[in-house]
Design an enzyme around this catalytic site. Structure first.
Site, mmCIF file in Angstrom:
data_model
loop_
_atom_site.group_PDB
_atom_site.id
_atom_site.type_symbol
_atom_site.label_atom_id
_atom_site.label_comp_id
_atom_site.label_asym_id
_atom_site.label_seq_id
_atom_site.Cartn_x
_atom_site.Cartn_y
_atom_site.Cartn_z
ATOM 1 N N ARG A 51 5.122 5.260 11.941
ATOM 2 C CA ARG A 51 4.176 4.238 11.453
ATOM 3 C C ARG A 51 2.909 4.862 10.891
ATOM 4 O O ARG A 51 2.208 4.235 10.091
ATOM 5 C CB ARG A 51 3.828 3.242 12.570
ATOM 6 C CG ARG A 51 2.826 2.187 12.101
ATOM 7 C CD ARG A 51 2.591 1.075 13.107
ATOM 8 N NE ARG A 51 2.412 1.529 14.457
ATOM 9 C CZ ARG A 51 1.298 2.100 14.936
ATOM 10 N NH1 ARG A 51 0.254 2.310 14.145
ATOM 11 N NH2 ARG A 51 1.211 2.484 16.184
ATOM 12 N N TYR A 105 1.077 -10.759 -11.179
ATOM 13 C CA TYR A 105 2.372 -10.946 -10.512
ATOM 14 C C TYR A 105 2.216 -12.065 -9.468
ATOM 15 O O TYR A 105 1.201 -12.114 -8.760
ATOM 16 C CB TYR A 105 2.800 -9.628 -9.856
ATOM 17 C CG TYR A 105 3.859 -9.825 -8.800
ATOM 18 C CD1 TYR A 105 5.128 -10.289 -9.146
ATOM 19 C CD2 TYR A 105 3.590 -9.592 -7.459
ATOM 20 C CE1 TYR A 105 6.084 -10.503 -8.184
ATOM 21 C CE2 TYR A 105 4.547 -9.803 -6.484
ATOM 22 C CZ TYR A 105 5.795 -10.261 -6.853
ATOM 23 O OH TYR A 105 6.744 -10.485 -5.889
ATOM 24 N N ASP A 177 -1.945 -2.360 -11.138
ATOM 25 C CA ASP A 177 -0.534 -2.400 -10.750
ATOM 26 C C ASP A 177 0.239 -1.787 -11.917
ATOM 27 O O ASP A 177 0.328 -2.373 -12.997
ATOM 28 C CB ASP A 177 -0.132 -3.857 -10.491
ATOM 29 C CG ASP A 177 1.314 -3.987 -10.026
ATOM 30 O OD1 ASP A 177 2.139 -3.136 -10.417
ATOM 31 O OD2 ASP A 177 1.616 -4.946 -9.298
ATOM 32 N N LYS A 202 11.073 -1.207 -7.911
ATOM 33 C CA LYS A 202 11.451 -1.417 -9.310
ATOM 34 C C LYS A 202 11.827 -0.083 -9.966
ATOM 35 O O LYS A 202 12.748 0.565 -9.541
ATOM 36 C CB LYS A 202 10.306 -2.134 -10.028
ATOM 37 C CG LYS A 202 9.775 -3.368 -9.261
ATOM 38 C CD LYS A 202 10.824 -4.432 -9.124
ATOM 39 C CE LYS A 202 10.412 -5.752 -8.529
ATOM 40 N NZ LYS A 202 9.619 -5.863 -7.357
HETATM 41 N N1 PLP Z 1 3.945 -5.934 -8.527
HETATM 42 C C1 PLP Z 1 4.776 -6.346 -9.487
HETATM 43 C C2 PLP Z 1 4.360 -6.202 -10.919
HETATM 44 C C3 PLP Z 1 6.016 -6.885 -9.161
HETATM 45 O O1 PLP Z 1 6.849 -7.282 -10.138
HETATM 46 C C4 PLP Z 1 6.375 -7.016 -7.794
HETATM 47 C C5 PLP Z 1 7.667 -7.598 -7.385
HETATM 48 O O2 PLP Z 1 8.363 -8.210 -8.149
HETATM 49 C C6 PLP Z 1 5.465 -6.605 -6.818
HETATM 50 C C7 PLP Z 1 4.265 -6.050 -7.227
HETATM 51 C C8 PLP Z 1 5.764 -6.734 -5.355
HETATM 52 O O3 PLP Z 1 6.643 -5.738 -4.958
HETATM 53 P P1 PLP Z 1 7.642 -5.818 -3.713
HETATM 54 O O4 PLP Z 1 8.630 -6.916 -3.988
HETATM 55 O O5 PLP Z 1 8.246 -4.450 -3.655
HETATM 56 O O6 PLP Z 1 6.824 -6.132 -2.506
#
Ligand code: PLP
Length: 384
Positions: A51, A105, A177, A202
């Protein structure tokens, strides 16, 4: 370690991996151990325990991800949302305010709009295309500015250079992001951002077989985020870390192919009479094409489009395609098709979605690594 590992294609394979190799194993083994022998570590955060984000598979990823974006440090987390929420809860404390890009997002947007207030935090949304309007939204307690490299699902490209300049001028922590661009197409830290965040689920992993996240950036901030993560507990399991490290090795090959394939598919869709609109920064018709060209090495593997007719027409198209899976998420080897109104942005009200330009008929395509010709033939028959 960075010595001969100068370029991304070499770094994805070698950076961060133990030398000498463990028992000569070419692939780094999985250290499936929750705890490790105590060697007199002075601080709680240094005691080796899963952790606490300091075990071998986690540390290898930290070094590799930092190398990929030319940053001082990195941290892997149990999901992209763990990376985002842990970072925000580190750079902001009760009473603070943040400026955030308006089309975030869905999960991040929900976190900001639904959770911030209860945590004593506040945020205002900015038009990330109009830097001249941002200063008016500053407050004495504004501490951070948060944007995305390419927005989901409309693939908008904010004035990222202005974001960095604005953050520096007003002493804000700048967060981006970078999930949609990946380090192959954009290296935010080199561009001046303090923190680059990823859903490693992703492109970084690329195989749609795990959920993970990453924060990459300034060492002092990453160390504070690690301490917060140690408390919040969203750490990455060693097996998932091993898979993520394996997925990363083909990152450059995958993303470059996906860049090319998505560009060809975007052009095909744009020329098709049944398609009314295509959102892809690689198209000359994209309002921010020139900006994207100057910022990014490639335009990514995700695009969105609208067909003539209503949401029902989009559902008919989705029912007719044979190669893409109809599924949320993106960035993997499989081509995935989704209708954001029913998946990633289902948490927003219809009015909020429409205000952001996300119609009910919008389809988002994440192009995998299948043959581009096969995909175009499949879309041709589905559009007939
Ligand atoms: N940021 C973006 C641009 C995303 O498309 C996503 C998920 O689709 C996330 C963050 C969140 O990621 P996670 O599903 O791995 O928690």
């Amino acid at each position: 370690m960075s010595g001969p590992f100068k370029r991304l294609e070499t770094q994805v394979v070698h950076a961060g991996e133990p030398r000498p190799r463990i028992e000569g194993a070419i692939e780094m083994p999985i250290f499936q151990s929750a705890t490790f022998e105590y060697h007199g570590e002075a601080r709680y955060d240094d005691v080796r325990y899963l952790r606490l984000n300091n075990t071998p598979n986690q540390l290898a990823l930290h070094a590799k991800l930092a190398a990929l974006e030319g940053a001082e440090a990195a941290l892997v987390t149990a999901s992209g949302m763990a990376a985002i929420t842990t970072s925000l809860l580190t750079v902001l404390t009760a009473g603070d305010h943040m400026l955030a890009q308006s089309c975030l997002y869905g999960g991040t947007h929900d976190f900001v709009t639904r959770e911030f207030k209860g945590l004593g935090l506040a945020a205002d949304f900015i038009d990330a295309d109009r830097p001249e309007t941002w200063a008016k939204q500053l407050k004495p307690n504004t501490r951070a500015i948060y944007v995305e490299a390419m927005t989901n699902p409309l693939l908008e490209v904010a004035d990222l250079t202005a974001v960095v300049e604005f953050a520096r001028a007003h002493k804000l922590v700048s967060l981006i992001d970078n999930t949609f661009a990946s380090p192959v197409n954009f290296r935010p830290v080199a561009a001046g951002f303090d923190l680059s965040l990823h859903s490693a689920t992703k492109f970084l992993n690329g195989h749609s077989d795990l959920v993970a996240g990453a924060v990459i950036g300034r060492r002092d901030l990453i160390e504070r985020i690690r301490h917060k993560a140690n408390h919040l507990g969203g750490s990455l399991d060693p097996h998932a870390a091993f898979l993520l490290n394996r997925g990363l090795k083909t990152l450059a090959l995958r993303v470059r192919y996906q860049n090319d394939s998505a560009s060809r598919i975007a052009r095909f869709l744009e020329a098709h009479p049944g398609v009314t609109r295509v959102h892809y920064a690689g198209l000359e018709s994209h309002p921010r094409h020139a900006r994207a060209q100057s910022l990014f090495a490639g335009f990514g593997g995700v695009l969105s489009f609208e067909l003539e007719g209503a949401a029902q027409r989009a559902d008919e198209f989705a029912a007719r395609v044979r190669i893409p899976a109809i599924a949320p998420s993106l960035g993997g080897v499989h081509t995935l098709l989704t209708r954001p109104a029913t998946t990633s942005h289902a948490g927003l009200s219809r009015e909020d979605r429409q205000r952001l330009g996300i119609s009910d008929a919008l389809l988002r395509l994440s192009v995998g690594i299948e043959s581009t010709d096969d995909l175009i033939e499949d879309f041709t028959q589905a559009l007939e």
